[in-house]
Write a protein that holds these residues in place. Structure first.
Motif, mmCIF file in Angstrom:
data_model
loop_
_atom_site.group_PDB
_atom_site.id
_atom_site.type_symbol
_atom_site.label_atom_id
_atom_site.label_comp_id
_atom_site.label_asym_id
_atom_site.label_seq_id
_atom_site.Cartn_x
_atom_site.Cartn_y
_atom_site.Cartn_z
ATOM 1 N N GLU A 50 14.973 1.234 0.010
ATOM 2 C CA GLU A 50 14.515 -0.161 0.132
ATOM 3 C C GLU A 50 13.448 -0.389 -0.925
ATOM 4 O OE1 GLU A 50 12.869 -0.694 4.100
ATOM 5 O OE2 GLU A 50 14.654 -1.800 4.671
ATOM 6 N N PRO A 51 13.237 -1.650 -1.348
ATOM 7 C CA PRO A 51 12.215 -1.920 -2.366
ATOM 8 C C PRO A 51 10.817 -1.499 -1.907
ATOM 9 C CG PRO A 51 13.576 -3.869 -1.974
ATOM 10 C CD PRO A 51 13.932 -2.866 -0.911
ATOM 11 N N SER A 52 10.002 -1.111 -2.856
ATOM 12 C CA SER A 52 8.617 -0.727 -2.562
ATOM 13 C C SER A 52 7.798 -0.814 -3.835
ATOM 14 C CB SER A 52 8.569 0.713 -2.044
ATOM 15 O OG SER A 52 7.229 1.172 -1.975
ATOM 16 N N THR A 53 6.590 -1.311 -3.727
ATOM 17 C CA THR A 53 5.633 -1.231 -4.844
ATOM 18 C C THR A 53 4.569 -0.211 -4.493
ATOM 19 O OG1 THR A 53 6.014 -3.502 -5.538
ATOM 20 C CG2 THR A 53 3.920 -2.513 -6.207
ATOM 21 N N ARG A 54 3.829 -0.463 -3.395
ATOM 22 C CA ARG A 54 2.679 0.350 -3.026
ATOM 23 C C ARG A 54 3.056 1.777 -2.626
ATOM 24 N NH1 ARG A 54 1.439 -4.906 -2.387
ATOM 25 N NH2 ARG A 54 3.651 -4.936 -1.978
ATOM 26 N N THR A 55 3.988 1.909 -1.686
ATOM 27 C CA THR A 55 4.267 3.234 -1.121
ATOM 28 C C THR A 55 4.890 4.163 -2.161
ATOM 29 O OG1 THR A 55 4.704 2.042 0.934
ATOM 30 C CG2 THR A 55 5.255 4.385 0.898
ATOM 31 N N GLN A 56 5.861 3.640 -2.903
ATOM 32 C CA GLN A 56 6.537 4.493 -3.878
ATOM 33 C C GLN A 56 5.583 4.910 -4.999
ATOM 34 O OE1 GLN A 56 10.403 3.251 -5.232
ATOM 35 N NE2 GLN A 56 10.489 4.832 -6.795
ATOM 36 N N ILE A 103 11.086 9.741 1.885
ATOM 37 C CA ILE A 103 12.217 8.809 2.043
ATOM 38 C C ILE A 103 11.819 7.508 2.714
ATOM 39 C CG2 ILE A 103 12.962 10.095 4.119
ATOM 40 C CD1 ILE A 103 15.818 8.983 3.584
ATOM 41 N N ARG A 104 12.326 6.412 2.146
ATOM 42 C CA ARG A 104 12.280 5.091 2.799
ATOM 43 C C ARG A 104 13.719 4.641 2.972
ATOM 44 N NH1 ARG A 104 8.761 -0.164 1.158
ATOM 45 N NH2 ARG A 104 7.258 1.148 2.234
ATOM 46 N N HIS A 105 14.045 4.222 4.190
ATOM 47 C CA HIS A 105 15.432 3.806 4.469
ATOM 48 C C HIS A 105 15.426 2.638 5.445
ATOM 49 C CE1 HIS A 105 19.715 4.141 5.463
ATOM 50 N NE2 HIS A 105 19.834 4.887 4.387
ATOM 51 N N GLU A 131 8.977 3.419 12.216
ATOM 52 C CA GLU A 131 7.608 3.903 11.897
ATOM 53 C C GLU A 131 7.354 3.904 10.394
ATOM 54 O OE1 GLU A 131 4.854 6.230 13.451
ATOM 55 O OE2 GLU A 131 5.870 6.954 15.247
ATOM 56 N N HIS A 132 6.102 3.733 10.026
ATOM 57 C CA HIS A 132 5.624 3.846 8.644
ATOM 58 C C HIS A 132 4.277 4.585 8.750
ATOM 59 C CE1 HIS A 132 4.798 3.108 4.540
ATOM 60 N NE2 HIS A 132 4.919 1.793 4.475
ATOM 61 N N PRO A 133 4.337 5.912 9.022
ATOM 62 C CA PRO A 133 3.110 6.622 9.408
ATOM 63 C C PRO A 133 2.003 6.632 8.347
ATOM 64 C CG PRO A 133 4.931 8.162 9.040
ATOM 65 C CD PRO A 133 5.525 6.794 9.046
ATOM 66 N N THR A 134 2.376 6.760 7.060
ATOM 67 C CA THR A 134 1.293 6.828 6.059
ATOM 68 C C THR A 134 0.576 5.489 5.931
ATOM 69 O OG1 THR A 134 2.846 6.464 4.211
ATOM 70 C CG2 THR A 134 2.286 8.755 4.750
ATOM 71 N N GLN A 135 1.271 4.378 6.245
ATOM 72 C CA GLN A 135 0.597 3.075 6.225
ATOM 73 C C GLN A 135 -0.465 3.028 7.326
ATOM 74 O OE1 GLN A 135 1.079 0.311 4.059
ATOM 75 N NE2 GLN A 135 -0.779 -0.427 5.055
ATOM 76 N N ALA A 136 -0.095 3.477 8.533
ATOM 77 C CA ALA A 136 -1.076 3.458 9.630
ATOM 78 C C ALA A 136 -2.253 4.382 9.319
ATOM 79 C CB ALA A 136 -0.403 3.878 10.934
ATOM 80 N N PRO A 259 -0.773 -5.075 5.029
ATOM 81 C CA PRO A 259 -0.159 -3.921 4.353
ATOM 82 C C PRO A 259 0.490 -4.282 3.022
ATOM 83 C CG PRO A 259 1.230 -4.669 6.167
ATOM 84 C CD PRO A 259 -0.046 -5.461 6.245
ATOM 85 N N GLY A 260 0.772 -5.596 2.827
ATOM 86 C CA GLY A 260 1.490 -6.018 1.635
ATOM 87 C C GLY A 260 2.959 -5.659 1.757
ATOM 88 N N PRO A 261 3.830 -6.291 0.975
ATOM 89 C CA PRO A 261 3.523 -7.424 0.110
ATOM 90 C C PRO A 261 3.221 -8.678 0.940
ATOM 91 C CG PRO A 261 5.884 -6.949 0.093
ATOM 92 C CD PRO A 261 5.249 -5.871 0.898
ATOM 93 N N MET A 262 2.311 -9.507 0.413
ATOM 94 C CA MET A 262 1.856 -10.696 1.150
ATOM 95 C C MET A 262 2.665 -11.914 0.760
ATOM 96 S SD MET A 262 -2.242 -11.080 0.879
ATOM 97 C CE MET A 262 -2.441 -10.330 -0.711
HETATM 98 N N1 CP Z 1 2.947 -1.642 2.639
HETATM 99 C C1 CP Z 1 4.087 -1.236 2.046
HETATM 100 O O1 CP Z 1 4.858 -0.430 2.559
HETATM 101 O O2 CP Z 1 4.282 -1.814 0.818
HETATM 102 P P1 CP Z 1 5.516 -1.526 -0.152
HETATM 103 O O3 CP Z 1 6.745 -2.133 0.482
HETATM 104 O O4 CP Z 1 5.168 -2.208 -1.472
HETATM 105 O O5 CP Z 1 5.655 -0.049 -0.310
#
Ligand code: CP
Length: 301
Positions: A50-56, A103-105, A131-136, A259-262
């Motif tokens: 899935e798309p990601s800016t921050r996490t990836q 992994i993000r799925h 879950e998104h544990p590293t975000q928490a 958490p973004g994206p806003m």
């Molecule tokens: N907060 C978060 O998971 O952002 P991304 O989708 O940009 O990774």
């Protein structure tokens, strides 16, 4: 083999170990030489379906700063596009002897499934709506950095709770760390099973924000919605967007998180998002690198 699949699998000692380790990386990340070699010789593969800016980007920087060889797969050009299954993809990558797969799925449970098929540590970077544990964990570190504690704080989580893995991981972690959690959502975005979570629930944002120390706004997860969930952006902003008027019901020193994206002007007033005294949104991103360094180090050992 240790995996980071969800906050629900962690003990309070695990959480404290991750947060303590992350604190040691904050200064390193602000310094000129950001390199440590604790993961020298280790191979990290990032698999983002899935798309990601921050996490990836933060997982990639975290691995590189710790000295690992990091490969981020471009899933748009992978054999998944030719019909290869997640399991076959995992087995293929496993044959190359990685030490860590991040992994993000889009499917809840994909991380757990992957962890049963490979010989390396699997770190969840966002698992469907589960879950998104590293975000928490990075949210907890941000709160502790500013408020010096979590126990006894009142934290409001507001918005699309039904589709939010961020909300679920935060509820588990904030409950574990002794915060009081207020969940605010319109009825169609409040999970049916919410009473099992040990939180206070509100449909009125001003009531839910009353005397809160932390106001955590969530993104409308349009990509996970069917037409029954959709409402007009204007109407959503009127009732559930964070505005100065609604924020005035929280404590005077309440922090704003996202958490973004806003989606500015839909979930949050754009001036509040950029308010240097109240908003810690950029700090969440900064501390995300430290938390991911800690997780890579601990789960790769
Ligand atoms: N907060 C978060 O998971 O952002 P991304 O989708 O940009 O990774």
């Amino acid at each position: 083999q240790k995996h980071l699949l969800g906050i629900q699998d962690l003990s309070i000692n695990d959480v404290n170990q991750i947060l303590d380790e992350a604190k040691t990386f904050i200064k390193l990340n602000q310094s000129k030489n950001k390199r440590l070699n604790v993961l020298n010789g280790k191979t990290q593969i990032n698999l983002f379906f899935e798309p990601s800016t921050r996490t990836q980007s933060s997982f990639e920087l975290a691995g590189k700063r710790l000295g690992a060889d990091v490969m981020s797969m471009n899933m748009a050009n992978s054999a998944i596009k030719k019909g290869e299954t997640l399991i076959d993809t995992a087995m293929t990558l496993n044959a190359m002897h990685p030490d860590i797969i991040v992994i993000r799925h889009q499917d809840s449970g994909a991380c757990n499934l992957l962890s049963q098929k490979v010989n390396c540590a699997v770190l969840n970077a966002g698992d469907g709506s589960r879950e998104h544990p590293t975000q928490a964990l990075l949210d907890a570190l941000t709160i502790i950095n500013r408020k010096k504690k979590i126990e006894g704080l009142r934290v409001a989580i507001c918005g699309d709770i039904t589709h939010s893995r961020v909300a679920r991981s935060n509820i588990y972690l904030l409950n574990m760390l002794g915060a009081e959690v207020n969940i605010i959502a319109p009825s169609n975005l409040m999970p049916k099973e919410i009473e099992k979570f040990g939180v206070n629930t509100f449909s009125d944002m001003k009531k839910g924000l009353k005397d809160c120390d932390i106001v955590m706004m969530l993104r409308l997860q349009n990509e996970r919605m069917t037409s029954s969930f959709l409402s007009s952006n204007r109407e959503y902003y009127e009732y559930y967007g964070l505005t100065p008027d609604k924020l005035s019901h929280a404590k005077e020193d309440a922090l704003i998180m996202h958490p973004g994206p806003m989606n500015r002007g839909i979930e949050i007033d754009t001036k509040l998002a950029d308010d240097i005294n109240r908003s810690v949104i950029k700090e969440q991103v900064e501390l995300g690198v430290a938390v991911r360094m800690a997780c890579l180090k601990i789960f790769c050992e």
